[in-house]
Design a protein around this motif. Structure first.
Motif, PDB file in Angstrom:
ATOM      1  N   TYR A  11      35.607  71.669   9.041  1.00 10.79           N
ATOM      2  CA  TYR A  11      34.569  70.527   9.444  1.00 10.79           C
ATOM      3  C   TYR A  11      34.121  69.776   8.247  1.00 10.79           C
ATOM      4  CZ  TYR A  11      35.186  72.489  14.044  1.00 10.79           C
ATOM      5  OH  TYR A  11      35.596  72.869  15.171  1.00 10.79           O
ATOM      6  N   ARG A  39      29.485  73.112  19.704  1.00  9.53           N
ATOM      7  CA  ARG A  39      28.798  72.290  18.934  1.00  9.53           C
ATOM      8  C   ARG A  39      27.231  72.350  19.242  1.00  9.53           C
ATOM      9  NH1 ARG A  39      29.586  65.793  18.743  1.00  9.53           N
ATOM     10  NH2 ARG A  39      27.303  65.021  18.382  1.00  9.53           N
ATOM     11  N   SER A  40      26.843  72.749  20.583  1.00  8.59           N
ATOM     12  CA  SER A  40      25.484  72.974  20.885  1.00  8.59           C
ATOM     13  C   SER A  40      24.853  74.331  20.207  1.00  8.59           C
ATOM     14  CB  SER A  40      25.173  72.781  22.432  1.00  8.59           C
ATOM     15  OG  SER A  40      25.955  74.010  22.957  1.00  8.59           O
ATOM     16  N   GLU A  83      27.744  67.960  14.256  1.00  7.60           N
ATOM     17  CA  GLU A  83      28.098  66.485  14.437  1.00  7.60           C
ATOM     18  C   GLU A  83      29.650  66.392  14.893  1.00  7.60           C
ATOM     19  OE1 GLU A  83      26.532  64.310  11.638  1.00  7.60           O
ATOM     20  OE2 GLU A  83      24.497  64.521  12.166  1.00  7.60           O
ATOM     21  N   ARG A  84      30.635  67.309  14.528  1.00 13.03           N
ATOM     22  CA  ARG A  84      31.955  67.111  14.131  1.00 13.03           C
ATOM     23  C   ARG A  84      32.902  68.099  15.414  1.00 13.03           C
ATOM     24  NH1 ARG A  84      30.025  65.803   9.604  1.00 13.03           N
ATOM     25  NH2 ARG A  84      30.778  64.408   8.248  1.00 13.03           N
ATOM     26  N   MET A  85      31.914  68.741  16.032  1.00 11.77           N
ATOM     27  CA  MET A  85      32.458  69.797  16.969  1.00 11.77           C
ATOM     28  C   MET A  85      32.453  69.129  18.234  1.00 11.77           C
ATOM     29  SD  MET A  85      30.936  73.352  15.285  1.00 11.77           S
ATOM     30  CE  MET A  85      32.283  74.486  15.875  1.00 11.77           C
ATOM     31  N   GLU A  86      33.218  69.990  19.246  1.00  4.52           N
ATOM     32  CA  GLU A  86      32.960  69.576  20.613  1.00  4.52           C
ATOM     33  C   GLU A  86      32.842  70.886  21.511  1.00  4.52           C
ATOM     34  OE1 GLU A  86      36.717  67.644  21.529  1.00  4.52           O
ATOM     35  OE2 GLU A  86      36.474  66.068  20.199  1.00  4.52           O
ATOM     36  N   GLY A  87      32.534  70.540  22.506  1.00  4.19           N
ATOM     37  CA  GLY A  87      32.232  71.696  23.492  1.00  4.19           C
ATOM     38  C   GLY A  87      30.990  72.614  23.162  1.00  4.19           C
TER      39      GLY A  87
END
Length: 149
Positions: free
Chosen positions: A117, A68-69, A61-65
């Protein structure tokens, strides 16, 4: 999971990281007792995988790009591993490991570390919620069968 973990570690390290060669020792397999199977399944499978799934989901939930997935997918995999562990634990309970499960439950703890994170206090709160909302109710239901056997 290893590929994603090494990619993430390489990202934070700033240079490529990967597995080192493992020394291979050939040993004869040994029989595992139902008690050993139950204890390992409860600690590593039920508790470890369930807590790990929630921690990974919170991390995703705190990651990007792309990470994250990928981390969210691993969290889903870990949740399925925990479900399988509970099924194995139920089998163990029905085949003579009920007391060992009860004894192990009383002694279980989770060791956690902070991550980029999740602060350690947040990780502990997540682990406690998993114990309260998932582990304890499942074990209560399983151990309540003790009086019916």
């Amino acid at each position: 999971h290893a590929r994603v973990a090494y990619a993430l570690a390489s990202h934070f390290h700033g240079s490529p990281l990967g597995p080192k060669p493992l020394p291979i020792a050939i040993t004869s397999p040994r029989a595992v007792t139902i008690i050993e199977l139950a204890i390992e399944t409860l600690v590593d499978g039920c508790l470890g995988e369930a807590v790990g799934a929630r921690l990974l989901a919170a991390t995703a939930e705190r990651m990007e790009g792309l990470f994250r997935s990928q981390i969210a997918k691993i969290a889903e995999d870990e949740e399925r591993h925990a479900e399988l562990a509970f099924a194995i634990l139920a089998w163990c309970a029905n085949n003579g490991a009920m007391e060992a499960i009860a004894d192990t439950r009383a002694a279980m703890t989770v060791r956690l570390e902070a991550s980029p994170y999740l602060a350690i206090d947040e990780a502990r709160a997540i682990a406690e919620s998993v114990r309260r909302e998932v582990i304890d109710p499942c074990l209560d239901a399983l151990l309540s069968q003790r009086s019916q056997i």
